[in-house]
Design an enzyme around this catalytic site. Sequence first.
Site, PDB file in Angstrom:
ATOM      1  N   TYR A 245      -0.062  -1.678   3.894  1.00 25.27           N
ATOM      2  CA  TYR A 245      -1.829  -2.471   3.366  1.00 25.27           C
ATOM      3  C   TYR A 245      -1.534  -4.214   2.372  1.00 25.27           C
ATOM      4  CZ  TYR A 245      -2.687   2.187   3.923  1.00 25.27           C
ATOM      5  OH  TYR A 245      -3.408   3.015   3.357  1.00 25.27           O
ATOM      6  N   LEU A 246      -0.161  -4.921   2.409  1.00 25.48           N
ATOM      7  CA  LEU A 246       0.137  -6.267   1.661  1.00 25.48           C
ATOM      8  C   LEU A 246      -0.947  -6.746   2.150  1.00 25.48           C
ATOM      9  CD1 LEU A 246       2.577  -4.605  -1.238  1.00 25.48           C
ATOM     10  CD2 LEU A 246      -0.236  -4.702  -1.015  1.00 25.48           C
TER      11      LEU A 246
END
Length: 524
Positions: free
Chosen positions: A482-483
Amino acid sequence: MLLFCQFLEHKGPYFPPEYQPLPDNVHFYYDGKKVKLSLAAEEVALFFAQMLDHEYTTKKVFRENFFKDWRKEMTQEERLLIKDLDKCDFGEMHAMHTAKVEARRNMSKEEKQALKEANQKIVDEYGYCLLDHHKERIGNFKIEPPGLFRGRGEHPKQGMLKKRIQPEDVIINCSKESKIPVPPAGYHWKEVRHDNTVTWLASWTENIQGSIKYIMLNANSKLKGEKDWEKYEVARKLKSCVDGIRNQYLLDLKSKEMGVRQRAVALYFIDKLALRAGNEKEEGETADTVGCCSLRVEHITLHEQLEGSECVVEFDFLGKDSIRYYNKVPVIKKVFKNLKLFMENKQPGDDLFDRLSTSLLNKHLSSLMPGLTAKVFRTYNASITLQQQLKELTNQSDSVAEKLLSYNRANRAVAILCNHQRAPPKTFEQSMANLQVKVCVLVERKKAAVKRCEEQLLKMEVQATDREENKQIALGTSKLNYLDPRISVAWCKNMEVPIEKIYNKTQRDKFAWAIDMTEADFEF
DNA sequence: TGCTTGACTTAGCATTGATATT
DNA sequence: AATATCAATGCTAAGTCAAGCA
């Protein structure tokens, strides 16, 4: 149609070794009597015997499913005899397994080395493919071995027999011009196809859910790397239009159309709480879990007042992997009022959003921005949270240890947002106590060398704090999925923190594209 | 339009392996 | 050298979402 590759060549999947019958001194007993099982029945019995230490072999559903499937593998004669699982004694089989595990643990250095080399040979032979004439690592080149299906949470199919996959079950995908993988001697493939619009090298249908399993490339491949980059670029594009989208759904909360209001509330949750989309699932086929669109009335409780806040929604449901989501969230009045309305005249088991589905929601989202779906909000909110937390928590003048604590705290904020949980490590309390003792002992013993010690002490305390805060939180998932890695790379450059402190080898591999291209001034 | 299927990403737990400690 | 500890890696289940079909 997107052309993924021009040329794909590989060796085909690795098949796990065939079952080896039990040695003569290991027996199975039924109702106190020694019984020689057929090979097929014996193999399945051994699966169960190996799991005997696990709590779930005592579970009713697990046992019933196992016994039913086991009986299918028995001969007629065995079926006639073996009618009650409680009368089965797998003790010797279990002991044999335990002894094998123990023997493996006690292997000599040389034996371990030999085993390692044998494994490496398999990787060398089956672990790579040629994609557009570049050698790429395959992610999962091994066919999944047979065993008993466990599943997560209260899975209705737990204990069922996951069958052995034969070459006859496997579809091979490769380029027409490539060398066709040779099936194991005496077998043939189910099919060989040349589809350059998909990325898998081999596939088979699994017998528990009837879903398709694929052999695909490793995350460090060019193909996956480009896909990953695209994902984050879409999320960054959302950053530029998220304000407009938020204004729109806030207006939609007042729509005359019930469906539009439901869509707006769902989107509010997805945006604010990073909930998953929540597709419908077939009842009885999987554990009962939900996401945003599939929330039921029983999963939320409304509080006009709670702990000093107004309009509080209390969420309590099982999400992906049957991980519990529990949260008390103050919401705006319009959302609260709508929720009350959606719940009117409904039973606890009814859908909260009865006029909404994930496909409706995603169709709406893609009309607002190309490529926008519910999950983009999770990516966007995770990455923007990391960036903002890093800015807030780190100072240029901090020590590297302090900077790392800050980084992990920022990472943790994201994991909490995304509800990435883990079971607290089994030895957590003990190891935590040990660490505290060490901190004490260190202070006691090293008063003379205070200055040098203080650094060490700080580092350990930081570590202790980090671990305490990390007790229930899984950081890896957000970091990996997600990052936007460029946020982290830029932070490292700015803070003069070596990239190895943040990313391990696998992660550096996967994010090589970001490490190469990112400047210190990168903005998500 | 709603439902099913296929392809792909995301996810937690189990196992392995490297390192620290005894 | 043996053992304890924990991070890294492996494994595969469980999601998301678009396309194809009735």
